[in-house]
Design an enzyme around this catalytic site. Structure first.
Site, PDB file in Angstrom:
ATOM      1  N   CYS A 112     -23.895 -54.060   5.091  1.00  0.00           N
ATOM      2  CA  CYS A 112     -24.535 -54.555   3.857  1.00  0.00           C
ATOM      3  C   CYS A 112     -26.056 -54.641   3.968  1.00  0.00           C
ATOM      4  O   CYS A 112     -26.749 -54.736   2.960  1.00  0.00           O
ATOM      5  CB  CYS A 112     -23.958 -55.909   3.472  1.00  0.00           C
ATOM      6  SG  CYS A 112     -22.207 -55.823   3.126  1.00  0.00           S
ATOM      7  N   HIS A 248     -28.906 -58.959  -1.690  1.00  0.00           N
ATOM      8  CA  HIS A 248     -27.623 -58.281  -1.514  1.00  0.00           C
ATOM      9  C   HIS A 248     -26.588 -59.075  -2.305  1.00  0.00           C
ATOM     10  O   HIS A 248     -26.596 -60.309  -2.301  1.00  0.00           O
ATOM     11  CB  HIS A 248     -27.251 -58.234  -0.032  1.00  0.00           C
ATOM     12  CG  HIS A 248     -25.833 -57.823   0.190  1.00  0.00           C
ATOM     13  ND1 HIS A 248     -25.297 -56.695  -0.392  1.00  0.00           N
ATOM     14  CD2 HIS A 248     -24.829 -58.399   0.904  1.00  0.00           C
ATOM     15  CE1 HIS A 248     -24.020 -56.595  -0.036  1.00  0.00           C
ATOM     16  NE2 HIS A 248     -23.721 -57.615   0.743  1.00  0.00           N
ATOM     17  N   ASN A 278     -19.352 -56.404  -4.615  1.00  0.00           N
ATOM     18  CA  ASN A 278     -20.178 -56.169  -3.420  1.00  0.00           C
ATOM     19  C   ASN A 278     -20.094 -54.676  -3.075  1.00  0.00           C
ATOM     20  O   ASN A 278     -19.049 -54.190  -2.646  1.00  0.00           O
ATOM     21  CB  ASN A 278     -19.641 -57.035  -2.271  1.00  0.00           C
ATOM     22  CG  ASN A 278     -20.438 -56.873  -0.988  1.00  0.00           C
ATOM     23  OD1 ASN A 278     -21.233 -55.950  -0.849  1.00  0.00           O
ATOM     24  ND2 ASN A 278     -20.204 -57.768  -0.035  1.00  0.00           N
TER      25      ASN A 278
END
Ligand code: UT7
Length: 321
Positions: A112, A248, A278
């Protein structure tokens, strides 16, 4: 010499999976997913649609906004955890699609945090004269790493791609980037199988993401708070100087905690988690492109990007758009 963002682009697959769709797959509810994560829906790559397919569309959109042609690109850095092939890198596959030849092209794997890592590397190339026009991408087909019977992970992630064109310039631009990792947390968020384990384990079902969500959550909140402090201190600027947070997009509650730390109201935070879920390395460039194209982010504004993910890895970037 500095690097500035000359153009942004993004792509989301056509297929949308809502929380209500997931209620039919696993024992979950729209209420639980919304309250615990902020996610309402996510996009899922079509059968046969790959990370490179998504990256190419995002890249072409960024090129167009920057007013550049593919032949101008002298560096490609692509962040992904879901490459099309073990090799060549997805960056090389993309280079071929763009019909350009000879420039350096490589993938970055920091899950990520991948886009922040990729941006930092391209920034360092440009600052040291190694490139003048860099394509930086975060692209993921994370749906392929999910066990669609595991409610603790399959409700969280989505697919997509985001890209930026970076150009050499004599004023910032990217002011600083900060990268970190601590591999001792491997066990909290990982996909057990890989080439190193032999392909047999892929068939035994270990090719799926496993996460101890609650522990990851607590570490993410603590660590992101620290990296924001580190970034502000390195640039000797105050919280009040930041115009936008581009976080993020892992969990709405994590995003809120960082905004709280910066004493910024949520209307200065770009939030796409409700629409995208996500998307790992793609989430920051996707959010950036959304807010640039809808006119929220304007030239001259100060942005902070921050991310946390598997590894653990974490990082931030401070820049003038
Ligand atoms: O992007 C990379 C980094 N990743 C992250 O930053 C993710 C960080 N973690 C999180 O965002 C959160 O921890 C989650 C959203 C994954 C989970 O939220 P939580 O508030 O930490 O929930 P929990 O894991 O503590 O689980 C609470 C309960 C459990 O039930 P019991 O044991 O209390 O009866 C889970 O079994 O919620 C249950 N649960 C679910 N219930 C309905 C877990 N997943 C689901 C689900 N639907 N999908």
């Amino acid at each position: 010499m500095y690097a500035r963002i000359a153009g942004t682009g993004s792509y989301l697959p056509e297929k949308v999976l809502t929380n209500h769709d997931l209620e039919k797959l696993v024992d979950t509810s729209d209420k639980w997913i919304t309250e615990r994560t902020g996610i309402k829906k996510r996009h899922i790559a079509a059968e046969g649609e790959t990370t490179c397919d998504m990256a190419e569309i995002a890249a072409r959109r960024a090129l167009e906004m920057a007013g550049r042609r593919a032949v101008d690109i002298d560096l490609i850095v692509l962040a992904t955890t879901t490459p099309d092939k073990v090799f060549p890198s997805t960056a090389c596959l993309l280079q071929k699609r763009l019909d350009i030849h000879g420039c350096a092209a490589f993938d970055i794997q920091a899950v990520c945090t991948g886009f922040v890592y990729a941006l930092s590397i391209a920034d360092r190339f440009i600052r040291t004269g190694g490139a003048r026009c860099a394509l930086v991408i975060g692209a993921e087909a994370l749906s392929r790493l999910l066990d669609w019977t595991d409610r603790t992970t399959c409700v969280l992630f989505g697919d997509g791609a985001g890209a930026v064109m970076l150009e050499a310039t004599d004023a910032p631009g990217i002011m600083s980037t900060h990268l970190h990792a601590d591999g001792s947390y491997e066990h909290l968020l990982h996909v057990p199988a890989g080439v190193g384990q032999g392909y047999g384990r892929l068939i035994e079902g270990e090719a799926f993401m496993q996460m101890k969500g609650n522990e990851v959550f607590r570490m993410a909140v603590r660590t992101l708070g620290r990296i924001v402090d580190e970034t502000l201190a390195a640039n000797a600027i105050d919280k009040e100087d930041i115009d936008w947070i581009i976080p993020h997009q892992a969990n709405h509650r994590i995003i809120e905690a960082t905004a709280h730390k910066l004493k910024m109201s949520m209307d200065r935070v770009v939030v796409t988690i409700d629409e995208h879920g996500n998307t790992s390395a793609a989430s920051i460039p996707l959010a950036l492109d959304v807010a640039v194209r809808d006119g929220r982010i304007r030239r001259g504004e100060i942005l902070i990007m921050e991310a946390f993910g598997g590894g653990f890895t974490w990082g931030s970037a401070l820049l003038k758009y």
